[in-house]
Motif scaffolding. Structure first.
Motif, mmCIF file in Angstrom:
data_model
loop_
_atom_site.group_PDB
_atom_site.id
_atom_site.type_symbol
_atom_site.label_atom_id
_atom_site.label_comp_id
_atom_site.label_asym_id
_atom_site.label_seq_id
_atom_site.Cartn_x
_atom_site.Cartn_y
_atom_site.Cartn_z
ATOM 1 N N ALA A 199 2.030 -1.535 10.250
ATOM 2 C CA ALA A 199 1.723 -0.595 9.173
ATOM 3 C C ALA A 199 2.961 -0.348 8.309
ATOM 4 O O ALA A 199 2.863 -0.269 7.070
ATOM 5 N N ALA A 200 4.125 -0.236 8.942
ATOM 6 C CA ALA A 200 5.361 -0.046 8.183
ATOM 7 C C ALA A 200 5.647 -1.244 7.281
ATOM 8 O O ALA A 200 6.155 -1.088 6.163
ATOM 9 N N VAL B 154 0.843 -1.195 0.000
ATOM 10 C CA VAL B 154 0.000 0.000 0.000
ATOM 11 C C VAL B 154 0.883 1.251 0.000
ATOM 12 O O VAL B 154 1.874 1.320 0.723
ATOM 13 N N PRO B 155 0.545 2.243 -0.822
ATOM 14 C CA PRO B 155 1.365 3.448 -0.893
ATOM 15 C C PRO B 155 1.125 4.435 0.240
ATOM 16 O O PRO B 155 1.915 5.364 0.416
ATOM 17 N N ALA B 156 0.037 4.259 1.003
ATOM 18 C CA ALA B 156 -0.242 5.188 2.090
ATOM 19 C C ALA B 156 -1.090 4.499 3.146
ATOM 20 O O ALA B 156 -1.864 3.577 2.851
ATOM 21 N N ALA B 157 -0.942 4.975 4.370
ATOM 22 C CA ALA B 157 -1.756 4.472 5.475
ATOM 23 C C ALA B 157 -1.972 5.617 6.459
ATOM 24 O O ALA B 157 -1.116 6.499 6.601
ATOM 25 N N LEU C 151 2.938 7.006 6.130
ATOM 26 C CA LEU C 151 2.032 6.720 7.238
ATOM 27 C C LEU C 151 1.780 8.023 7.991
ATOM 28 O O LEU C 151 2.728 8.692 8.421
ATOM 29 N N VAL C 152 0.511 8.378 8.146
ATOM 30 C CA VAL C 152 0.136 9.579 8.888
ATOM 31 C C VAL C 152 -0.614 9.160 10.144
ATOM 32 O O VAL C 152 -1.613 8.431 10.075
#
Length: 221
Positions: free
Chosen positions: A120-121, A98-101, A130-131
């Motif tokens: 998540a990483a 995934v390109p973003a989380a 990751l935000v």
């Protein structure tokens, strides 16, 4: 698997997240948008709850997918984004996919948020972002009395990490499901231990004392 906390209050929280806390949620989503930036691509909404932030992710051009442990909350979320019921520390996703989380207002619902950051990483693609957007570790919690808008009273409980139902707001979320406190040092250490790079830190508040802390991080290429 960690016990789901929100099943019994899922309908109440749906109303709270979409109607009852409008100005606060608008500010949270503004911070989220600032740090996440535009898509495209899949964006994992970690601990998505009722899917209250899915529309904002879509507005930014991302394709949101959600994971949460609460079946009750996912009843509401399914109308807003594709979801899976799973523990945040054992995501049903392959490495680097995934390109973003994002994780929004959920870290105090987990007894081991550092493990969720590590997971998540793992699923982030190289260069993926990751935000984290959460209550401010230094100014929100059982140790912080925020009953007066212009000041905050801190007691000696900042270092306590166990779950508690203590809260200055007897009608809020924490009085219903409790919270695990994660001190700021533990949060930042977890980001580094997961191999993520910290890019930006944002503090936000409706007054002079911030109640939200957000982190923009990325997985190195």
């Amino acid at each position: 698997m960690t016990t789901a906390l929100y099943d019994d209050i899922a309908d109440w929280y749906e109303d709270y997240a979409t109607v009852g806390s409008g100005p606060y949620m608008d500010r949270v989503r503004s911070v989220l948008a600032e740090l996440l930036g535009p898509g495209p691509g899949r964006c994992l909404d970690l601990c998505c709850g009722t899917g209250a932030h899915a529309a904002e992710l879509s507005r930014l051009g991302w394709t949101p997918i959600g994971v949460d442990l609460s079946a009750g909350q996912l009843r509401h979320a399914r109308a807003r984004l594709p979801v899976a019921r799973a523990d945040a520390t054992a995501l049903p996703l392959a490495d680097g996919t995934v390109p973003a989380a994002v994780c929004v207002l959920a870290h105090t619902d987990m007894p081991d948020y550092p493990a969720a950051i590590t997971e998540a990483a793992r699923v982030l693609a190289p260069g993926g972002r990751l935000v984290h957007v959460g209550v401010h570790p230094c100014f929100c919690g059982a140790f912080a009395d925020r009953s007066e808008p212009e000041r905050i009273v801190i007691d000696g409980g900042y270092a306590e990490r166990e779950r508690t139902f203590r809260s200055w707001n007897s009608a809020g979320v924490r009085a219903r499901v409790g919270a695990w406190h994660l001190p700021l040092a533990d949060l930042l250490t977890a980001v580094a231990a997961a191999g993520l790079v910290l890019d930006r830190v944002v503090e936000s508040g409706s007054g002079r004392i911030p109640d939200v802390l957000a982190l923009q991080t990325h997985r190195p290429r």
